[in-house]
Design a protein around this motif. Structure first.
Motif, PDB file in Angstrom:
ATOM      1  N   TRP A 258      40.494  33.214  41.278  1.00  0.00           N
ATOM      2  CA  TRP A 258      39.100  32.855  41.069  1.00  0.00           C
ATOM      3  C   TRP A 258      38.343  34.017  40.452  1.00  0.00           C
ATOM      4  O   TRP A 258      38.703  35.181  40.613  1.00  0.00           O
ATOM      5  CB  TRP A 258      38.444  32.409  42.372  1.00  0.00           C
ATOM      6  CG  TRP A 258      38.483  33.399  43.494  1.00  0.00           C
ATOM      7  CD1 TRP A 258      37.578  34.365  43.799  1.00  0.00           C
ATOM      8  CD2 TRP A 258      39.507  33.510  44.493  1.00  0.00           C
ATOM      9  NE1 TRP A 258      37.957  35.062  44.910  1.00  0.00           N
ATOM     10  CE2 TRP A 258      39.142  34.561  45.357  1.00  0.00           C
ATOM     11  CE3 TRP A 258      40.706  32.817  44.742  1.00  0.00           C
ATOM     12  CZ2 TRP A 258      39.934  34.933  46.455  1.00  0.00           C
ATOM     13  CZ3 TRP A 258      41.486  33.181  45.823  1.00  0.00           C
ATOM     14  CH2 TRP A 258      41.090  34.230  46.663  1.00  0.00           C
ATOM     15  N   ASP A 259      37.283  33.664  39.737  1.00  0.00           N
ATOM     16  CA  ASP A 259      36.381  34.629  39.116  1.00  0.00           C
ATOM     17  C   ASP A 259      35.709  35.454  40.208  1.00  0.00           C
ATOM     18  O   ASP A 259      35.243  34.912  41.219  1.00  0.00           O
ATOM     19  CB  ASP A 259      35.336  33.864  38.300  1.00  0.00           C
ATOM     20  CG  ASP A 259      34.504  34.761  37.406  1.00  0.00           C
ATOM     21  OD1 ASP A 259      34.029  35.811  37.900  1.00  0.00           O
ATOM     22  OD2 ASP A 259      34.322  34.418  36.227  1.00  0.00           O
ATOM     23  N   SER A 260      35.661  36.760  40.012  1.00  0.00           N
ATOM     24  CA  SER A 260      35.081  37.642  41.033  1.00  0.00           C
ATOM     25  C   SER A 260      33.613  37.328  41.300  1.00  0.00           C
ATOM     26  O   SER A 260      33.089  37.630  42.377  1.00  0.00           O
ATOM     27  CB  SER A 260      35.228  39.104  40.606  1.00  0.00           C
ATOM     28  OG  SER A 260      34.550  39.338  39.375  1.00  0.00           O
ATOM     29  N   ARG A 261      32.930  36.679  40.338  1.00  0.00           N
ATOM     30  CA  ARG A 261      31.521  36.345  40.534  1.00  0.00           C
ATOM     31  C   ARG A 261      31.334  35.243  41.570  1.00  0.00           C
ATOM     32  O   ARG A 261      30.216  35.005  42.030  1.00  0.00           O
ATOM     33  CB  ARG A 261      30.903  35.924  39.200  1.00  0.00           C
ATOM     34  CG  ARG A 261      30.743  37.080  38.209  1.00  0.00           C
ATOM     35  CD  ARG A 261      30.313  36.597  36.852  1.00  0.00           C
ATOM     36  NE  ARG A 261      31.363  35.800  36.222  1.00  0.00           N
ATOM     37  CZ  ARG A 261      31.250  35.267  35.010  1.00  0.00           C
ATOM     38  NH1 ARG A 261      30.139  35.426  34.317  1.00  0.00           N
ATOM     39  NH2 ARG A 261      32.246  34.565  34.503  1.00  0.00           N
ATOM     40  N   LEU A 262      32.412  34.569  41.958  1.00  0.00           N
ATOM     41  CA  LEU A 262      32.327  33.524  42.978  1.00  0.00           C
ATOM     42  C   LEU A 262      32.392  34.091  44.395  1.00  0.00           C
ATOM     43  O   LEU A 262      32.107  33.376  45.363  1.00  0.00           O
ATOM     44  CB  LEU A 262      33.465  32.509  42.801  1.00  0.00           C
ATOM     45  CG  LEU A 262      33.513  31.764  41.463  1.00  0.00           C
ATOM     46  CD1 LEU A 262      34.711  30.827  41.438  1.00  0.00           C
ATOM     47  CD2 LEU A 262      32.224  30.998  41.225  1.00  0.00           C
ATOM     48  N   GLU A 263      32.789  35.349  44.525  1.00  0.00           N
ATOM     49  CA  GLU A 263      33.030  35.943  45.844  1.00  0.00           C
ATOM     50  C   GLU A 263      31.860  35.777  46.803  1.00  0.00           C
ATOM     51  O   GLU A 263      32.041  35.475  47.980  1.00  0.00           O
ATOM     52  CB  GLU A 263      33.341  37.441  45.694  1.00  0.00           C
ATOM     53  CG  GLU A 263      34.727  37.762  45.186  1.00  0.00           C
ATOM     54  CD  GLU A 263      35.780  37.759  46.285  1.00  0.00           C
ATOM     55  OE1 GLU A 263      35.394  37.856  47.468  1.00  0.00           O
ATOM     56  OE2 GLU A 263      36.967  37.643  45.968  1.00  0.00           O
ATOM     57  N   SER A 302      36.556  28.979  38.156  1.00  0.00           N
ATOM     58  CA  SER A 302      35.698  29.772  37.255  1.00  0.00           C
ATOM     59  C   SER A 302      34.298  29.195  37.216  1.00  0.00           C
ATOM     60  O   SER A 302      34.074  28.052  37.631  1.00  0.00           O
ATOM     61  CB  SER A 302      36.303  29.809  35.846  1.00  0.00           C
ATOM     62  OG  SER A 302      36.389  28.498  35.316  1.00  0.00           O
TER      63      SER A 302
END
Length: 302
Positions: A258-263, A302
């Motif tokens: 997963w995209d790190s911005r979803l963390e 994403s």
């Protein structure tokens, strides 16, 4: 750590062998190799193994040119598929402790089992778990993974781990194997813990503590909802999405990225573990991200 790295290298190898890898995939693989020395070392082992098995597919391919009948093409396709999987499976198996393969009881990734005991108690195995059981000695050995043990009577059962021993009677306990120890959670009653130094400590209901080579650390209270796997449920209360996905990964075979911005997105809810694809779909519709499935075993958010 070594087993997770081996699985990741095997999955990258399988993607490259499939012929479906994009430039973006190659860039992601390079980033993974560069992110840790162990990644690169394991990848080089994978490449060496790939070369070792390369002769068989080439020989089969040459034979098919002389006999291009549809039946032989189907056989060739099947044989090539097997040959491509051999190094992947071998690479992963080399990283698994031999004790896991020899254990009395296993669960696969995503599988859970409940076993009734003669005294009215029960033994539950979570995903990817291996245990040895000696009912005559009332002894259970946790080889890998996570178990929950309910012993309603006064006759104690022992749970052995690499970091110590638990004595369980008239109690419910969960034990999860971690990277460098075990996490012991007492749901009901009290559990006596003996560490590798012979030190005895008692944990009471509602207490949780890590058991490591250094002994049993200080206990903390725990939320029983985190043990919802026993009912096949994964529950989150305002939990960071990254933490939730790392827990969900334990129940999914293959790769989940997963995209790190979803963390930092937050998750609240209870989700049935029987269908992890549905969990991802529900989260995507609620939190507004996309699920990109290259295959059932290669999913990117994403």
């Amino acid at each position: 750590m070594s087993r997770d790295v081996a699985r990741a290298a095997a999955q990258w190898l399988a993607l490259l062998e499939s012929g479906a890898a994009t430039e973006r995939d190659h860039a992601a693989l390079q980033h993974w190799r560069d992110s840790h020395p162990q990644h690169e070392q394991t990848w080089q082992k994978a490449q060496t193994l790939r070369q070792r098995f390369s002769d068989l597919p080439q020989a089969l391919a040459m034979a098919s040119l002389d006999r291009p009948q549809p039946g032989r093409r189907a056989v060739l396709k099947h044989a090539l598929g097997i040959a491509a999987l051999v190094p992947t499976a071998w690479l992963v198996s080399r990283q698994l402790p031999i004790e896991v393969w020899r254990a009395d009881l296993h669960t696969a990734t995503g599988e859970r089992k409940r076993l009734p005991l003669a005294d009215g108690g029960s033994l539950q195995l979570n995903t990817a778990t291996a245990v040895d059981v000696d009912l005559a000695q009332r002894r259970i050995t946790l080889v890998d993974g996570e178990l929950a043990l309910n012993v309603p009577g006064a006759a104690a059962m022992s749970v052995h781990t690499r970091y110590g021993e638990l004595r369980v009677s008239q109690a419910d306990v969960c034990v999860r194997q971690l990277a460098a120890g075990c996490r012991v959670s007492v749901l009901k009653g009290s559990v006596h813990v003996r560490d590798l130094n012979g030190q005895m400590t008692t944990l009471q209901a509602g207490q949780q503590a890590p058991l490591t080579a250094s002994g049993l650390a200080a206990w903390v209270p725990f939320d029983v909802l985190q043990l919802g796997w026993r009912e096949g449920v994964l529950t989150a209360q305002n939990q960071p999405l990254g933490d939730f996905l790392r827990e969900l990964e334990r129940y999914r075979p293959g790769v989940l990225r997963w995209d790190s911005r979803l963390e930092g997105l937050r998750v609240t809810g209870s989700f049935r573990l029987d269908d992890t694809d549905r969990i991802l779909s529900l989260l995507a519709s609620t939190l507004g991200f996309e699920v990109q499935a290259r295959t059932r075993y290669w999913v990117t958010l994403s």
